[in-house]
Each structure stands twice: as structure tokens, then as C-alpha cells.
Design a protein around this motif. Sequence first.
Motif, PDB file in Angstrom:
ATOM      1  N   VAL A 167       0.778  -1.287   0.090  1.00  0.00           N
ATOM      2  CA  VAL A 167       0.076   0.042   0.018  1.00  0.00           C
ATOM      3  C   VAL A 167       0.868   1.271   0.094  1.00  0.00           C
ATOM      4  CG1 VAL A 167      -1.803   1.255   1.420  1.00  0.00           C
ATOM      5  CG2 VAL A 167      -1.829  -1.105   1.072  1.00  0.00           C
ATOM      6  N   VAL A 168       0.754   2.245  -0.768  1.00  0.00           N
ATOM      7  CA  VAL A 168       1.168   3.682  -0.839  1.00  0.00           C
ATOM      8  C   VAL A 168       0.068   4.675  -0.480  1.00  0.00           C
ATOM      9  CG1 VAL A 168       2.193   5.428  -2.375  1.00  0.00           C
ATOM     10  CG2 VAL A 168       3.065   2.856  -2.589  1.00  0.00           C
ATOM     11  N   VAL A 169       0.629   5.303   0.466  1.00  0.00           N
ATOM     12  CA  VAL A 169      -0.223   6.421   0.840  1.00  0.00           C
ATOM     13  C   VAL A 169       0.318   7.839   0.819  1.00  0.00           C
ATOM     14  CG1 VAL A 169      -1.280   7.350   3.000  1.00  0.00           C
ATOM     15  CG2 VAL A 169      -1.233   4.936   2.935  1.00  0.00           C
ATOM     16  N   LEU A 170      -0.177   8.479  -0.068  1.00  0.00           N
ATOM     17  CA  LEU A 170       0.428   9.931  -0.220  1.00  0.00           C
ATOM     18  C   LEU A 170      -0.262  10.999   0.214  1.00  0.00           C
ATOM     19  CD1 LEU A 170       0.955   9.259  -4.227  1.00  0.00           C
ATOM     20  CD2 LEU A 170       2.560   8.982  -2.407  1.00  0.00           C
ATOM     21  N   GLY A 171       0.313  11.723   1.146  1.00  0.00           N
ATOM     22  CA  GLY A 171      -0.203  12.771   2.062  1.00  0.00           C
ATOM     23  C   GLY A 171      -0.501  12.042   3.394  1.00  0.00           C
ATOM     24  N   ALA A 172       0.354  12.461   4.665  1.00  0.00           N
ATOM     25  CA  ALA A 172       0.430  11.772   5.700  1.00  0.00           C
ATOM     26  C   ALA A 172      -0.294  12.544   6.843  1.00  0.00           C
ATOM     27  CB  ALA A 172       1.607  11.295   6.106  1.00  0.00           C
ATOM     28  N   GLY A 173      -1.279  13.151   6.661  1.00  0.00           N
ATOM     29  CA  GLY A 173      -2.093  14.225   7.338  1.00  0.00           C
ATOM     30  C   GLY A 173      -3.010  13.270   8.303  1.00  0.00           C
ATOM     31  N   VAL A 174      -4.071  13.867   8.944  1.00  0.00           N
ATOM     32  CA  VAL A 174      -4.909  12.983   9.599  1.00  0.00           C
ATOM     33  C   VAL A 174      -5.480  11.821   8.857  1.00  0.00           C
ATOM     34  CG1 VAL A 174      -7.180  13.032  11.096  1.00  0.00           C
ATOM     35  CG2 VAL A 174      -5.584  15.153  11.000  1.00  0.00           C
ATOM     36  N   ALA A 175      -6.144  12.004   7.813  1.00  0.00           N
ATOM     37  CA  ALA A 175      -6.541  10.804   6.926  1.00  0.00           C
ATOM     38  C   ALA A 175      -5.480   9.853   6.602  1.00  0.00           C
ATOM     39  CB  ALA A 175      -7.368  11.262   5.731  1.00  0.00           C
ATOM     40  N   GLY A 176      -4.380  10.380   6.158  1.00  0.00           N
ATOM     41  CA  GLY A 176      -3.352   9.579   5.737  1.00  0.00           C
ATOM     42  C   GLY A 176      -2.870   8.648   6.871  1.00  0.00           C
ATOM     43  N   LEU A 177      -2.595   9.272   7.937  1.00  0.00           N
ATOM     44  CA  LEU A 177      -1.960   8.340   9.014  1.00  0.00           C
ATOM     45  C   LEU A 177      -3.223   7.351   9.461  1.00  0.00           C
ATOM     46  CD1 LEU A 177      -0.369  11.249  11.295  1.00  0.00           C
ATOM     47  CD2 LEU A 177       0.761   9.396   9.832  1.00  0.00           C
ATOM     48  N   GLN A 178      -4.149   7.780   9.724  1.00  0.00           N
ATOM     49  CA  GLN A 178      -5.317   6.631   9.866  1.00  0.00           C
ATOM     50  C   GLN A 178      -5.435   5.722   8.605  1.00  0.00           C
ATOM     51  OE1 GLN A 178      -7.132   4.198  11.631  1.00  0.00           O
ATOM     52  NE2 GLN A 178      -7.470   6.317  12.961  1.00  0.00           N
ATOM     53  N   ALA A 179      -5.121   5.953   7.364  1.00  0.00           N
ATOM     54  CA  ALA A 179      -5.089   4.950   6.227  1.00  0.00           C
ATOM     55  C   ALA A 179      -3.968   4.106   6.454  1.00  0.00           C
ATOM     56  CB  ALA A 179      -4.994   5.716   4.905  1.00  0.00           C
ATOM     57  N   ILE A 180      -2.723   4.814   6.996  1.00  0.00           N
ATOM     58  CA  ILE A 180      -1.674   3.726   7.130  1.00  0.00           C
ATOM     59  C   ILE A 180      -1.920   2.990   8.293  1.00  0.00           C
ATOM     60  CG2 ILE A 180       0.853   3.992   8.082  1.00  0.00           C
ATOM     61  CD1 ILE A 180       0.925   6.747   6.598  1.00  0.00           C
ATOM     62  N   ALA A 181      -2.408   3.301   9.473  1.00  0.00           N
ATOM     63  CA  ALA A 181      -2.586   2.496  10.689  1.00  0.00           C
ATOM     64  C   ALA A 181      -3.740   1.331  10.216  1.00  0.00           C
ATOM     65  CB  ALA A 181      -3.387   3.334  11.630  1.00  0.00           C
ATOM     66  N   THR A 182      -4.527   1.899   9.447  1.00  0.00           N
ATOM     67  CA  THR A 182      -5.726   0.854   9.039  1.00  0.00           C
ATOM     68  C   THR A 182      -5.008  -0.371   8.049  1.00  0.00           C
ATOM     69  OG1 THR A 182      -7.549   2.539   9.299  1.00  0.00           O
ATOM     70  CG2 THR A 182      -8.120   0.415   8.223  1.00  0.00           C
ATOM     71  N   ALA A 183      -4.390   0.067   7.202  1.00  0.00           N
ATOM     72  CA  ALA A 183      -3.589  -0.861   6.454  1.00  0.00           C
ATOM     73  C   ALA A 183      -2.686  -1.856   7.055  1.00  0.00           C
ATOM     74  CB  ALA A 183      -3.201   0.022   5.315  1.00  0.00           C
ATOM     75  N   ARG A 184      -1.959  -1.124   7.775  1.00  0.00           N
ATOM     76  CA  ARG A 184      -0.980  -1.971   8.611  1.00  0.00           C
ATOM     77  C   ARG A 184      -1.824  -3.203   9.504  1.00  0.00           C
ATOM     78  NH1 ARG A 184       3.408  -3.251   8.496  1.00  0.00           N
ATOM     79  NH2 ARG A 184       4.031  -3.389  10.577  1.00  0.00           N
ATOM     80  N   ARG A 185      -3.030  -2.604  10.123  1.00  0.00           N
ATOM     81  CA  ARG A 185      -3.677  -3.567  10.923  1.00  0.00           C
ATOM     82  C   ARG A 185      -4.435  -4.727   9.905  1.00  0.00           C
ATOM     83  NH1 ARG A 185      -5.493   1.177  14.126  1.00  0.00           N
ATOM     84  NH2 ARG A 185      -7.260   1.553  12.586  1.00  0.00           N
ATOM     85  N   LEU A 186      -4.539  -4.440   8.921  1.00  0.00           N
ATOM     86  CA  LEU A 186      -4.959  -5.474   7.923  1.00  0.00           C
ATOM     87  C   LEU A 186      -3.863  -6.281   7.498  1.00  0.00           C
ATOM     88  CD1 LEU A 186      -7.779  -4.002   5.848  1.00  0.00           C
ATOM     89  CD2 LEU A 186      -8.221  -5.346   7.568  1.00  0.00           C
ATOM     90  N   GLY A 187      -2.756  -5.900   7.675  1.00  0.00           N
ATOM     91  CA  GLY A 187      -1.465  -6.892   7.329  1.00  0.00           C
ATOM     92  C   GLY A 187      -0.574  -6.299   6.053  1.00  0.00           C
ATOM     93  N   ALA A 188      -0.859  -5.149   5.668  1.00  0.00           N
ATOM     94  CA  ALA A 188      -0.215  -4.661   4.464  1.00  0.00           C
ATOM     95  C   ALA A 188       1.069  -4.216   4.674  1.00  0.00           C
ATOM     96  CB  ALA A 188      -1.079  -3.646   3.659  1.00  0.00           C
ATOM     97  N   VAL A 189       1.950  -4.082   3.893  1.00  0.00           N
ATOM     98  CA  VAL A 189       3.127  -3.655   4.050  1.00  0.00           C
ATOM     99  C   VAL A 189       3.007  -2.088   3.322  1.00  0.00           C
ATOM    100  CG1 VAL A 189       5.552  -3.401   3.014  1.00  0.00           C
ATOM    101  CG2 VAL A 189       4.396  -5.539   3.244  1.00  0.00           C
ATOM    102  N   VAL A 190       3.279  -1.041   4.088  1.00  0.00           N
ATOM    103  CA  VAL A 190       2.892   0.239   3.786  1.00  0.00           C
ATOM    104  C   VAL A 190       4.108   1.222   3.616  1.00  0.00           C
ATOM    105  CG1 VAL A 190       1.468   2.265   4.643  1.00  0.00           C
ATOM    106  CG2 VAL A 190       0.734  -0.084   5.274  1.00  0.00           C
ATOM    107  N   GLU A 191       3.914   2.317   2.334  1.00  0.00           N
ATOM    108  CA  GLU A 191       4.836   3.230   2.231  1.00  0.00           C
ATOM    109  C   GLU A 191       4.143   4.657   2.278  1.00  0.00           C
ATOM    110  OE1 GLU A 191       8.193   2.224  -0.645  1.00  0.00           O
ATOM    111  OE2 GLU A 191       6.289   1.405  -1.396  1.00  0.00           O
ATOM    112  N   ALA A 192       4.734   5.653   2.587  1.00  0.00           N
ATOM    113  CA  ALA A 192       3.916   6.908   2.554  1.00  0.00           C
ATOM    114  C   ALA A 192       4.784   8.140   2.344  1.00  0.00           C
ATOM    115  CB  ALA A 192       3.057   7.202   4.113  1.00  0.00           C
ATOM    116  N   SER A 193       4.224   9.218   1.716  1.00  0.00           N
ATOM    117  CA  SER A 193       5.060  10.410   1.241  1.00  0.00           C
ATOM    118  C   SER A 193       4.106  11.349   1.965  1.00  0.00           C
ATOM    119  CB  SER A 193       5.150  10.519  -0.251  1.00  0.00           C
ATOM    120  OG  SER A 193       5.379  11.962  -0.628  1.00  0.00           O
ATOM    121  N   ASP A 194       5.040  12.494   2.407  1.00  0.00           N
ATOM    122  CA  ASP A 194       4.348  14.031   2.662  1.00  0.00           C
ATOM    123  C   ASP A 194       5.313  14.723   2.402  1.00  0.00           C
ATOM    124  OD1 ASP A 194       1.703  14.620   4.556  1.00  0.00           O
ATOM    125  OD2 ASP A 194       3.171  16.195   4.125  1.00  0.00           O
ATOM    126  N   VAL A 195       4.976  16.007   2.307  1.00  0.00           N
ATOM    127  CA  VAL A 195       5.845  17.226   2.132  1.00  0.00           C
ATOM    128  C   VAL A 195       6.479  17.686   3.239  1.00  0.00           C
ATOM    129  CG1 VAL A 195       3.816  18.570   1.478  1.00  0.00           C
ATOM    130  CG2 VAL A 195       5.913  19.587   1.129  1.00  0.00           C
TER     131      VAL A 195
END
Length: 372
Positions: A167-195
Motif C-alpha cells: 500500500v502506498v499512501v500519499l499525504g500523511a495528515g490526519v486521513a493519511g495516518l489513519q489509512a496507514i494505521a488501518t492498512a497495517r492492521r489488515l496486514g499490508a506493507v505500507v509506504e507513505a509520502s508527505d511534503v
Amino acid sequence: MQIGIPRETLPGETRVAATPETVKKLIKAGHAIHVERGAGTAARFPDADYEQAGATLTDAAQALGCALVLKVRRPTPAELPNVRQGSVLVGMLDPFDADGLRTLAEAGLTAFALEAAPRTTRAQSLDVLSSQANLAGYKAVLLAAHYYGRIFPMLMTAAGTLKAARVVVLGAGVAGLQAIATARRLGAVVEASDVRPAAREQVESLGGKFIDVPFETDEEREIAQGTGGYARPMPAAWMARQAQLVAERCKQADIVITTALIPGRPAPTLIQPETVAAMKPGSVLVDLAVERGGNCPLSVAGEVTEHQGVTLVGLTNLPALLPTDASALYARNVLDFLKLIIDGEGNLTLPADDDIIKACLVCKDGQVLRSA
Ligand code: NAD
């Protein structure tokens, strides 16, 4: 004070601005609450629960005609004639839409747009952007999982091994961080970018890998700090380097979730059509920024489309897909805001030196008070 809770009438808007829980607290504080029949039905708060909490059930005209009206969204042209001149409106009123604010000022309302609250510790409990974006980030991952033809976790079975989703998450604000946490809980490998450089630590603390786009000039470094916690548009050279790196990561990804926003501006384009074309067939892109033009030009607001085997989820208003929790959090945000504008005697008070009130007050005495 007479407080009205109308039913939201915008298509797809399932949330409600007060729940039986917050109604009970408002009544305890001495207010009279008028809830339009069916206002909470879509959010699974039945009329009977509001009545039990002490509210009076009423029709749209009466709820909108109260001295204080609590809304989720800005009143529509059909609703506005029922709102009385001089009354107070609290809601998510879209403070960057100058034309919309003018209609409220012309109706003679004292209007508070909760999205305009500053990102300060004191304002945290009434921060509607955070409470709703948090749920949107969660739902984005569940939508991605729904449209993805595989599972998220690695699974070793007698019939063979299934690989974990990337999973790639672009934008790690409030929504992005929750998306990362949720994807991790489901067992995905996660990468993310933010400015914003501060995002790196937050991404890593959730078990994600930060996609680093190093700064090459002092100007890039300075702009990336943002203002008031928000991002600013980055220089073209940085955006080009980010696009190249993001394109490489997206080609390897199964799911891409984009959440990048810059307040008051169109969303930055982070994923070019060529990148989508190079993504694996069966992969899914959820564009949470679609209402502001999208982080990918191929996403279509309100629709799920397909481009060369990639599913593009452009559904809007994701918090409305979780109406019970979204309403519960929003209603508590509203309640906390009301504590700032209602004094101990139950009267409206507008302390001129309060930074939250100053930021949220968008219309008063027929004037728009904010330059959008
Ligand atoms: P937002 O919804 O405005 O934007 C989402 C994210 O997109 C942000 O993290 C932003 O930096 C990022 N972004 C913008 N342009 C980008 C680009 N070109 N490439 C990659 N990412 C890009 O932001 P938000 O979620 O509302 O949060 C903004 C900040 O405010 C965060 O740092 C958050 O932690 C902070 N915050 C503080 C408080 C508080 O202190 N009370 C409350 C909520 C949020």
C-alpha cells in the motif's frame, strides 16, 4: 436558547449535527431542542431516542427557524428561506467558497464555519476536519480492500502462500495516518509520502516506510515546513522529483491511497495518467482529494471507474459512509464549539479576543468576514 437540528438534504449526506447524547447535554444546560423528524434516521439515531433525550420533534421549517441552527452542511437554496434573519448557524460551511458565504451573509445570519478553526491544542476537541478525516482515512482502506481482488495480509496455507498487499499512501495528515494505521492492521506493507518533514516520524511510528524526497534548496526546505500545520504548494522542481519517485513506488503497489490537500487551493497532482497506466492490473487507487480536483487527474468525483485494469475510486464524502460514528464525533465537536459562544445564562456571546471564534465567524450583520 431555542436550538434547531434539521435533517440534512444534500444527496448522500447521512450525518446529523446532534445526537441523542449531545441533545441530552444541551437540554441539561437549559436549552430547548427542536429536532426535525427523521434528522437522525440515516445515521441510525431514531426519532424516539431524541424524544427520550428531551427534544421536541418538529418539521424542517421549525427546525431551521430556531435562533440557533446546528447543521452538518451549508443550508441549500431550498433550506435557506426557512432560516430566520439574525439567527446563528453552526456547521461545515465551506469557508473557502466565497459565493456560498455571500448567500449566508445575504440571509442575515451570524454564521460559524467549523472547518476554519485553528489547528491548536485548545481547538482540538472541536476540530471537525480531524474527526471526519480520521474516519475517511479508515474507510478509504476498506473501500480499497473491497475493490481489490486479493487479500491484504500474507497468508500461508496448504494450498500455497499469498503475498501481503503493498500500500502506498500519499499525504500523511490526519486521513493519511489513519489509512496507514488501518492498512497495517489488515496486514499490508505500507509506504507513505508527505511534503512536511514532521510526517516522517509519524509514518514510521505506525510501521510505515517513509518515501523520502530530499530537499535540494533552502527554499524547498522552508516551504515544506508549511504554515499553521498545513502544507503549502511546493516548487515545481521538488514536485517533479516527488512524481518520479512516486511513479516508481506506485508501479510496485497494489493499493494507492491519496489524501494530499492544500487549504483553499486545488489538490496537488501527485499521480500522472502515465503512472496509472504503468500500475499493475487489479490494483486500486482511492483518491480522497477528488472533491478538490483530485491527486490524480483520472479520478472522477462520485464514481468508481477503471483505467487500463486499475480501479479508480473517486467516491466523495467518505465520512457519510460511516454516519453513526461520523455524526457522534461531529456532534461532540459542535457541542464543544457551543461552549465558546454561549454564556452561563444561555445567551450568545462573541468574545472579540477568542482566536477560535474569530477564525470560525464567517458572516455577521450581512457581511462576509472572511476573504476566501
Ligand atoms: P490536509 O488534509 O490539509 O492535507 C493532508 C496532507 O497532505 C497533509 O499532511 C499535507 O502535508 C499533505 N500534502 C500536501 N501537499 C502534498 C504533496 N505535494 N505531497 C505530499 N503530501 C502533501 O492536512 P490535515 O490532515 O488536516 O493535517 C495537517 C496538519 O495539521 C498535520 O500535521 C496534522 O498533524 C496537523 N493537525 C494538528 C492538529 C492540532 O494540533 N490541533 C489537529 C489536526 C491536525
